[in-house]
Design a protein around this motif. Structure first.
Motif, mmCIF file in Angstrom:
data_model
loop_
_atom_site.group_PDB
_atom_site.id
_atom_site.type_symbol
_atom_site.label_atom_id
_atom_site.label_comp_id
_atom_site.label_asym_id
_atom_site.label_seq_id
_atom_site.Cartn_x
_atom_site.Cartn_y
_atom_site.Cartn_z
ATOM 1 N N PRO A 61 -11.464 -21.517 25.142
ATOM 2 C CA PRO A 61 -10.561 -22.652 24.893
ATOM 3 C C PRO A 61 -9.139 -22.112 24.726
ATOM 4 O O PRO A 61 -8.960 -20.920 24.442
ATOM 5 N N PRO A 62 -8.118 -22.934 24.901
ATOM 6 C CA PRO A 62 -6.756 -22.446 24.643
ATOM 7 C C PRO A 62 -6.659 -21.910 23.214
ATOM 8 O O PRO A 62 -7.110 -22.558 22.267
ATOM 9 N N GLU A 63 -6.113 -20.688 23.074
ATOM 10 C CA GLU A 63 -6.031 -20.025 21.770
ATOM 11 C C GLU A 63 -4.618 -19.541 21.522
ATOM 12 O O GLU A 63 -3.905 -19.154 22.446
ATOM 13 N N TRP A 64 -4.233 -19.509 20.238
ATOM 14 C CA TRP A 64 -2.895 -19.079 19.829
ATOM 15 C C TRP A 64 -2.831 -17.572 19.692
ATOM 16 O O TRP A 64 -3.752 -16.939 19.165
ATOM 17 N N ARG A 65 -1.707 -17.005 20.161
ATOM 18 C CA ARG A 65 -1.413 -15.587 20.006
ATOM 19 C C ARG A 65 0.071 -15.448 19.664
ATOM 20 O O ARG A 65 0.899 -16.263 20.072
ATOM 21 N N THR A 66 0.406 -14.384 18.952
ATOM 22 C CA THR A 66 1.782 -14.163 18.498
ATOM 23 C C THR A 66 2.600 -13.469 19.581
ATOM 24 O O THR A 66 2.232 -12.403 20.063
ATOM 25 N N ASP A 67 3.723 -14.106 19.932
ATOM 26 C CA ASP A 67 4.645 -13.549 20.926
ATOM 27 C C ASP A 67 5.697 -12.650 20.284
ATOM 28 O O ASP A 67 6.113 -11.668 20.881
ATOM 29 N N SER A 68 6.161 -13.017 19.092
ATOM 30 C CA SER A 68 7.195 -12.203 18.448
ATOM 31 C C SER A 68 7.219 -12.437 16.948
ATOM 32 O O SER A 68 6.830 -13.502 16.459
ATOM 33 N N VAL A 69 7.662 -11.416 16.245
ATOM 34 C CA VAL A 69 7.902 -11.469 14.803
ATOM 35 C C VAL A 69 9.232 -10.771 14.579
ATOM 36 O O VAL A 69 9.403 -9.629 15.010
ATOM 37 N N MET A 70 10.161 -11.464 13.928
ATOM 38 C CA MET A 70 11.496 -10.891 13.699
ATOM 39 C C MET A 70 11.946 -11.168 12.274
ATOM 40 O O MET A 70 11.777 -12.291 11.781
ATOM 41 N N PRO A 71 12.537 -10.164 11.608
ATOM 42 C CA PRO A 71 13.129 -10.444 10.295
ATOM 43 C C PRO A 71 14.356 -11.331 10.504
ATOM 44 O O PRO A 71 15.162 -11.080 11.404
ATOM 45 N N ILE A 72 14.466 -12.401 9.699
ATOM 46 C CA ILE A 72 15.608 -13.307 9.877
ATOM 47 C C ILE A 72 16.459 -13.446 8.620
ATOM 48 O O ILE A 72 17.551 -13.983 8.691
ATOM 49 N N GLU A 73 15.949 -12.934 7.487
ATOM 50 C CA GLU A 73 16.719 -13.067 6.247
ATOM 51 C C GLU A 73 16.157 -12.129 5.189
ATOM 52 O O GLU A 73 14.954 -11.984 5.062
ATOM 53 N N GLN A 74 17.063 -11.497 4.440
ATOM 54 C CA GLN A 74 16.652 -10.743 3.253
ATOM 55 C C GLN A 74 17.264 -11.427 2.057
ATOM 56 O O GLN A 74 18.417 -11.859 2.112
#
Length: 178
Positions: free
Chosen positions: A157-170
């Motif tokens: 079935p259509p499944e979710w996968r992660t394309d990107s992870v980026m830090p956006i704020e500290q």
């Protein structure tokens, strides 16, 4: 007595009963994730990383993501692991917890989330990471053994996968007025 146990792309040496219990928990965990639910994919990766592991994040990365982060084959788990452990992404492995601040679909085939990852026990320091995921169609086949229970087999079935992870704020509670 020592014995070898194959798990994904890694061979583990069983030196104590604890290794077997950890492996059993990992196998049960993987089969309990509903990959048709983007939020479950997100939290499965975060929970595993908070335990100090990059395995589930690797296995649930999209083929396109792994093409660049686990090159040259897209299945180089050691390269992916080293990348996540570098200073930019190391907060994901801190073990001090996280909060999913925002999440939701962006159209029918994209999903985005903002995750605040705590870097200290007092939850005073944090890094916010942006996650972007895509829905992998049934035509995407990704069956390398190192993907464990997260292989994309013919007819899935259509499944979710992660394309990107980026830090956006500290942020720290002192400077943000928490």
């Amino acid at each position: 007595q020592n014995s070898f146990i194959a798990y994904g792309c890694v061979v583990m040496v069983r030196v104590a009963p604890v290794v077997w219990h950890i492996m059993s928990a990992s196998i049960a965990f993987a089969s309990a994730v509903d990959c048709t639910n983007a939020y479950q994919v997100l939290t499965a990766q975060m929970d595993d990383m908070q335990a100090g592991s990059t395995k589930v994040a690797f296995q649930l990365a999209s083929p396109g993501n792994r093409a660049s982060t686990a090159s040259p084959s897209g299945y180089n788990e050691d390269k992916f692991n080293s990348m996540v452990r570098n200073p930019t992404y190391a907060p994901l492995l801190s073990g001090f917890g996280y909060e999913v601040e925002e999440h939701g679909k962006k159209g029918s085939k994209k999903y985005a989330a903002k995750v605040r990852v705590f870097q200290d026990a007092g939850k005073r320091k944090a890094t916010v990471f942006g996650f972007v995921m895509s829905l992998q169609p049934a035509t995407t086949i990704d069956e390398n053994n190192c993907l464990g229970d997260f292989k994309l087999k013919l007819g899935h079935p259509p499944e979710w996968r992660t394309d990107s992870v980026m830090p956006i704020e500290q942020a720290s509670r002192e400077t943000q007025g928490y």
